[in-house]
Design an enzyme around this catalytic site. Structure first.
Site, mmCIF file in Angstrom:
data_model
loop_
_atom_site.group_PDB
_atom_site.id
_atom_site.type_symbol
_atom_site.label_atom_id
_atom_site.label_comp_id
_atom_site.label_asym_id
_atom_site.label_seq_id
_atom_site.Cartn_x
_atom_site.Cartn_y
_atom_site.Cartn_z
ATOM 1 N N ASP A 24 -2.516 29.856 46.211
ATOM 2 C CA ASP A 24 -3.563 29.036 45.601
ATOM 3 C C ASP A 24 -3.009 27.635 45.329
ATOM 4 O OD1 ASP A 24 -5.614 27.965 44.075
ATOM 5 O OD2 ASP A 24 -5.111 29.116 42.279
ATOM 6 N N ASP A 28 -7.252 27.572 40.802
ATOM 7 C CA ASP A 28 -8.479 28.216 40.334
ATOM 8 C C ASP A 28 -8.370 29.739 40.384
ATOM 9 O OD1 ASP A 28 -8.584 28.675 43.053
ATOM 10 O OD2 ASP A 28 -10.618 27.896 43.342
ATOM 11 N N ASP A 32 -6.314 29.573 49.039
ATOM 12 C CA ASP A 32 -7.081 28.594 49.804
ATOM 13 C C ASP A 32 -6.253 28.067 50.975
ATOM 14 O OD1 ASP A 32 -5.295 26.729 48.539
ATOM 15 O OD2 ASP A 32 -6.667 26.647 46.831
ATOM 16 N N ASP A 101 -11.317 34.240 62.225
ATOM 17 C CA ASP A 101 -12.238 35.367 62.295
ATOM 18 C C ASP A 101 -13.613 34.879 62.726
ATOM 19 O OD1 ASP A 101 -12.351 38.197 61.848
ATOM 20 O OD2 ASP A 101 -11.232 37.901 60.005
ATOM 21 N N ASP A 210 -14.860 40.329 64.405
ATOM 22 C CA ASP A 210 -15.154 41.372 63.440
ATOM 23 C C ASP A 210 -16.199 42.328 64.007
ATOM 24 O OD1 ASP A 210 -14.918 42.392 60.646
ATOM 25 O OD2 ASP A 210 -17.033 41.803 60.545
ATOM 26 N N GLU A 268 -12.009 43.722 66.997
ATOM 27 C CA GLU A 268 -11.850 44.854 66.076
ATOM 28 C C GLU A 268 -12.637 46.015 66.674
ATOM 29 O OE1 GLU A 268 -12.600 46.115 61.406
ATOM 30 O OE2 GLU A 268 -13.968 44.715 62.392
ATOM 31 N N HIS A 329 -6.576 44.432 55.623
ATOM 32 C CA HIS A 329 -7.288 44.213 54.364
ATOM 33 C C HIS A 329 -8.320 45.292 54.063
ATOM 34 C CE1 HIS A 329 -9.815 42.631 57.523
ATOM 35 N NE2 HIS A 329 -10.834 42.538 56.698
ATOM 36 N N ASP A 330 -8.540 46.219 54.990
ATOM 37 C CA ASP A 330 -9.569 47.241 54.813
ATOM 38 C C ASP A 330 -9.019 48.634 54.503
ATOM 39 O OD1 ASP A 330 -11.797 45.613 55.175
ATOM 40 O OD2 ASP A 330 -11.772 45.838 57.355
#
Length: 526
Positions: A24, A28, A32, A101, A210, A268, A329-330
């Site tokens: 980051d 925040d 990013d 992506d 995706d 994917e 990430h899944d």
């Protein structure tokens, strides 16, 4: 490029970045693009060839970027187009390629197209971009078919027409805020081609697509077998996915990317049948297909070997190399999957599996944090959970947040250098002090140090090695194969085994008196 030249991605190590959780730069609490730029030196030192950015396009963030409202802009939470351009320039100066992506299966419900569809009537051109259908039953009060959402609950939502009457239903294989596009509509394909050229012209080196196996739907949208439609999973034979017409769509996308030199298209593809998988990477379709056989295999010699053999078989006779990944990430992180509650055992096994993976031919995908041996965080408080799966499942499935915790960089307490804000978008554990990049970088026996060394050895010993693997017999619960100059031995048993003769080039755990301990992989140069 000459006809016999190998593309950069043929044997690359590609690092998946989940931007919200990487670094980051504006304090925040959310990662990013500036944070990614600030860590490019770390990525390069790890030995990475390319980074894949999970979605950073403009989005309401219902599914944290996989609900895109403007595919040709950067969401302010991550920065802006100037920041993206600067990231591309900096990455290329570091010798890193950048993949983005693409999310073609659906848009956000806040996309201008869908907002126009809601304002328009049945049969309108605006609705023809999506999959609107009349309902079944009295006055159309029941969904058009029995399809379930991947996130839980039905895959259909009924709208209220502009005149206030109950109206048509629209399909969403994921959240209701992610309406599926109708890929039989030429306007949909033309718009994606425009998006692809927009990013390719800015210097993006390729795309990960995706839900690449879900873009086409069977004619008539027939009912499916309910047993194949469990949350966060699709099996072979699922009516919602792997429809034959998807291959024509991929050929059209390939034609777009082939307008540019040496770019890559990666799908994917949750398809396990090797023959059906092979179709996705046949001539003129995708360059690479994500293969999840190794990820889904249990930590057992026969399962791992079978996963490797099936993966190699799936690309046999195609122009594509195999691909390998152990996490993303899944899915839960491998340290937790392999450890069954024992972190040390899970860490040793994850390191051993990573070294096995790095010895294999083809392309390796490394999920950010895997190089640190991070575990899943499965004890997040209910109020901290943000994955839409949590709500859609009626609070029965905690979703994927545990694999998305921000990365620890330095320090002894949260946020461990990830952000200047104490409160990060997902809370960080208090016991990760020893897992930070700084702590591990100074430890010659750390997970990170061994990962860096293994990637370096892969580049030195196995890069451009086109040799197939040769399985060798081994004692007990041992997997053993030779590839080129490297003999890779993985001890999955409970007792040490004698190391093969030769020079040890890399080891996932220290050897003891010339023996390979349990849950250890070694590379030996004969």
């Amino acid at each position: 490029m000459t006809a016999n030249a190998r593309s950069w991605w043929q044997d690359a190590v590609i690092y998946q970045i989940y931007p919200r959780s990487f670094a980051d730069s504006d304090d925040d609490g959310i990662g990013d693009l500036g944070g990614v730029r600030s860590r490019l030196g770390y990525i390069k030192a790890l030995g990475i060839d390319a980074v894949w950015l999970c979605p950073v396009m403009r989005s309401p963030m219902i599914d944290h970027g996989y609900d895109v409202s403007d595919p040709r802009d950067i969401d302010p939470v991550f920065g802006d187009l100037a920041e993206m351009d600067a990231l591309l320039e900096d990455a290329h100066e570091h010798g890193l390629r950048v993949l983005m992506d693409l999310v073609p299966n659906h848009t956000s419900s806040e996309h201008p197209w869908f907002e126009e569809a809601l304002r328009s009537g049945p049969g309108s051109p605006a609705r023809a971009r999506y999959l609107f259908r009349r309902g079944k039953g009295p006055e159309g009060s029941e969904p058009p078919n029995n399809w379930a959402s991947v996130f839980g609950g039905p895959a259909w939502t009924r709208i209220t027409e502009p005149d206030g009457s109950p109206g048509e239903w629209y399909l969403h294989l994921f959240a209701p805020e992610q309406p599926d596009l109708d890929w039989t509509n030429p306007e949909v394909l033309d718009d994606l081609a425009t998006t692809m050229r927009f990013w390719l012209d800015r210097g993006v080196d390729g795309f990960r697509i995706d839900v690449a196996h879900g873009m086409a739907k069977p004619e008539g949208l027939p009912d499916g077998d309910p047993t194949t439609m469990t949350p966060l999973y699709n099996g072979d034979g699922d009516a919602r996915f792997d429809h034959d017409d998807v291959h024509d769509l991929h050929r059209r996308l390939r034609a777009v990317i082939d307008e540019y030199e040496d770019r890559v298209l990666i799908g994917e593809i949750w398809v396990r049948d090797p023959r059906r998988f092979a179709r996705y990477v046949s001539d003129g379709e995708l360059h690479l297909g994500f293969n999840f056989q190794l990820l889904e295999a249990k930590y057992k010699p026969d399962e791992l070997r079978s996963a490797i053999d099936r993966s190699l078989d799936a690309v046999q006779g195609t122009p594509a190399p195999p691909t390998w990944t152990l996490s993303n990430h899944d899915v839960p992180r491998e340290v937790t999957r392999y450890g069954s509650g024992d972190h040390e055992r899970g860490s040793n096994r994850a390191a051993a599996a990573l070294m096995l993976e790095l010895a294999l031919p083809g392309v390796v995908f490394l999920y950010n944090g895997a190089e640190l041996g991070l575990p899943n965080v499965d004890d997040l408080p209910d109020e901290a959970l943000q994955d839409p799966v949590w709500e859609r499942s009626g609070h029965t499935d905690r979703g994927r947040d545990g694999a998305r915790i921000p990365l620890p960089w330095w320090g002894t307490e949260p946020p461990y250098g990830f952000s200047g804000a104490r409160d990060t978008w997902l809370p960080m554990p208090a016991d990760w002090t020893g897992l930070t990049v700084k702590a591990q970088s100074s430890d010659p026996g750390s997970f990170l140090t061994r990962c860096r060394h293994a990637i370096r050895m892969r580049h030195e010993l196995l890069r451009d090695t086109r040799h197939a693997i040769e399985w060798l017999d081994g004692p007990g619960a041992v997997l053993q194969f030779r590839r080129g100059r490297v003999l890779c031995m993985m001890n999955l048993g409970s007792q040490p085994v004698a190391a093969p003769e030769g020079r040890i080039a890399a080891a996932s755990s220290p050897l003891a008196d010339g023996a390979v301990p349990p849950d250890t992989t070694v590379w030996v140069i004969a």
